[in-house]
Design an enzyme around this catalytic site. Structure first.
Site, PDB file in Angstrom:
ATOM      1  N   LYS A 105      45.809  38.953  44.938  1.00 16.39           N
ATOM      2  CA  LYS A 105      45.441  37.714  44.193  1.00 16.39           C
ATOM      3  C   LYS A 105      45.151  38.423  42.725  1.00 16.39           C
ATOM      4  CE  LYS A 105      45.332  33.349  44.627  1.00 16.39           C
ATOM      5  NZ  LYS A 105      46.221  32.379  45.695  1.00 16.39           N
ATOM      6  N   ASP A 145      49.737  30.048  40.731  1.00 11.13           N
ATOM      7  CA  ASP A 145      48.552  29.636  41.277  1.00 11.13           C
ATOM      8  C   ASP A 145      47.909  28.403  40.412  1.00 11.13           C
ATOM      9  OD1 ASP A 145      46.583  30.320  43.642  1.00 11.13           O
ATOM     10  OD2 ASP A 145      45.097  29.828  42.143  1.00 11.13           O
TER      11      ASP A 145
END
Length: 417
Positions: A105, A145
């Site tokens: 991430k 995202d």
């Protein structure tokens, strides 16, 4: 929003599942920590010629099952702890739905709405330059995202390919179709939420077509989930975003609300609703299904005590604090966890990556059929584990499945050096 460290929440969730998995303590400890975290400062020239710095991060949590996989978010609250936690959730999300990825991430701590498109492009390309040594089709595959999408992925891909002097469409997923993206990717996260909601009501002896629904967070995942649940017959009575919530007991036209938000930037003021609510009021509405689809830690213990929904399907990553989980478990509210419910995004990202490697495109029908198979199979694995053990929550049962899969891959690979 509760001030809970998301990384500590992740570790607590893993600890909760540890009692239900045959994994040694030393191996479990390894599965609770990232392998590496990049923290960098980007220096970018703005349109007025000034230089501004931005903090940026990329966490690679675990690669036992395949390349690191996970999104890149642009948000002022992005921090090292947040991306580390999110990368850990990605490990277990990929394992939960049994696709061959690890977890990663990343993010940049800024609000892109405060900058011009050209400035956002330069910031993105600066970050891509820093990521270049870490990412690759077989190493680490970023995706969109919060506040990122096809545009940013196209820029990231182009920067990588330019610097590497190659063509590598599989270096990122979530791209535009013309740049190697996949049909169905934009809707995938919301679609998996709708699939899990349907399966959840069926498992619990109900019918999604009879359910009243509240959706907290009307971005891509929340709005798509709302539309698909409405298509299945569910009545979406409330939706919200950062501006507030709107409610109508007779049901909200989910497509019209999405169009209104696209045009105005918020759902508040939508004329197809009878009244406006606060975010907390939406979370505590007397509905059959609550879909938290915003940021992590949206529901803490205090809010959980007032939740009146019978079923929660998590579209966001980590929307419940561990204390909230405990409260809802005591109240026998069925919570279907994020690592299953919102796994549609990474699943179709995997399909995109496969198509890129094959240089062959799938139809939308095939993508959706394959996604249906993956999510329903993972749902069945969750229910089988939950019923075979005395795991106190569905989340714990899902983590038990995922942790065992990651540990098995690590064991089979052995330890080196």
């Amino acid at each position: 929003m509760s001030e809970v460290n998301p990384f500590e929440s992740l570790q607590e969730q893993i600890d909760d599942a540890a009692a239900f998995v045959a994994v040694p303590d030393d191996a479990l400890e390894r599965l609770k920590r990232p392998e590496r975290v990049l923290e960098t400062t980007l220096s970018v020239e703005l349109d007025d010629g000034s230089i501004e710095t931005f903090r940026a991060f990329r966490s690679q949590f675990n690669g036992d099952r395949g390349p690191y996989k996970g999104g890149i978010r642009y948000h002022p609250q992005v921090s090292r702890e947040e991306v580390t936690a999110l990368s850990g959730w990605m490990v277990y999300k990929c394992a939960a739905v049994d696709i061959p990825y690890g977890g990663g991430k990343g993010g940049i701590a800024f609000d892109p709405s405060d900058y011009s498109d050209s400035e956002v492009e330069r910031i993105t390309r600066a970050f891509a330059t820093e990521l270049r040594p870490l990412i690759g089709e077989d190493r680490d595959v970023p995706a969109p995202d919060v506040n990122t999408g096809q545009r940013e992925m196209n820029w990231l891909k182009d920067t990588y390919e330019t610097l590497e002097n190659t063509t590598a469409p599989g270096v990122v997923t979530g791209k535009a179709i013309e740049s190697g993206g996949s049909e169905g990717r934009v809707e995938a996260t919301g679609r998996s939420v709708a699939i899990v909601a349907r399966e959840a009501f069926d498992y619990l002896g109900g019918d999604i077509a009879d359910a009243t629904v509240a959706v907290q967070g009307y971005g891509n995942a929340g709005s798509v989930a709302a539309e698909l649940i409405a298509q299945q017959g569910g009545t979406v009575v409330a939706v919200s975003d950062s501006s507030g919530a709107v409610y109508d007991s007779s049901g909200i036209d989910t497509s019209a609300a999405k169009s209104f938000k696209r045009e105005t930037g918020s759902v508040t003021g939508f004329e197809g609703a009878s009244e406006e609510l606060s975010n907390r009021e939406l979370l505590t509405l007397d509905v059959d299904l609550l879909v938290p689809a915003a940021l992590e830690n949206a529901i803490d213990a205090a809010i959980a005590r007032d939740v009146r929904a019978d079923v929660i399907v998590e579209a966001a990553n980590g929307p419940l604090t561990p204390d909230a989980d405990d409260v809802l478990a005591d109240r026998e509210v069925a919570v279907f966890p994020d690592i299953l419910a919102n796994a549609g995004g990474v699943t179709v990202s995997y399909f995109e990556w496969v198509q890129n490697r094959q240089r062959f495109s799938w139809s939308l029908e095939r993508v959706n059929d394959e996604l249906e198979t993956v999510i329903t199979s993972a749902f069945d694995a969750l229910i089988e584990r939950h019923e075979a053990t005395d795991a106190p929550t569905l989340r714990t049962a899902m983590y038990a499945v995922a942790i065992e899969r990651v540990h098995r891959a690590a064991t089979e690979a052995g330890t080196w050096p």
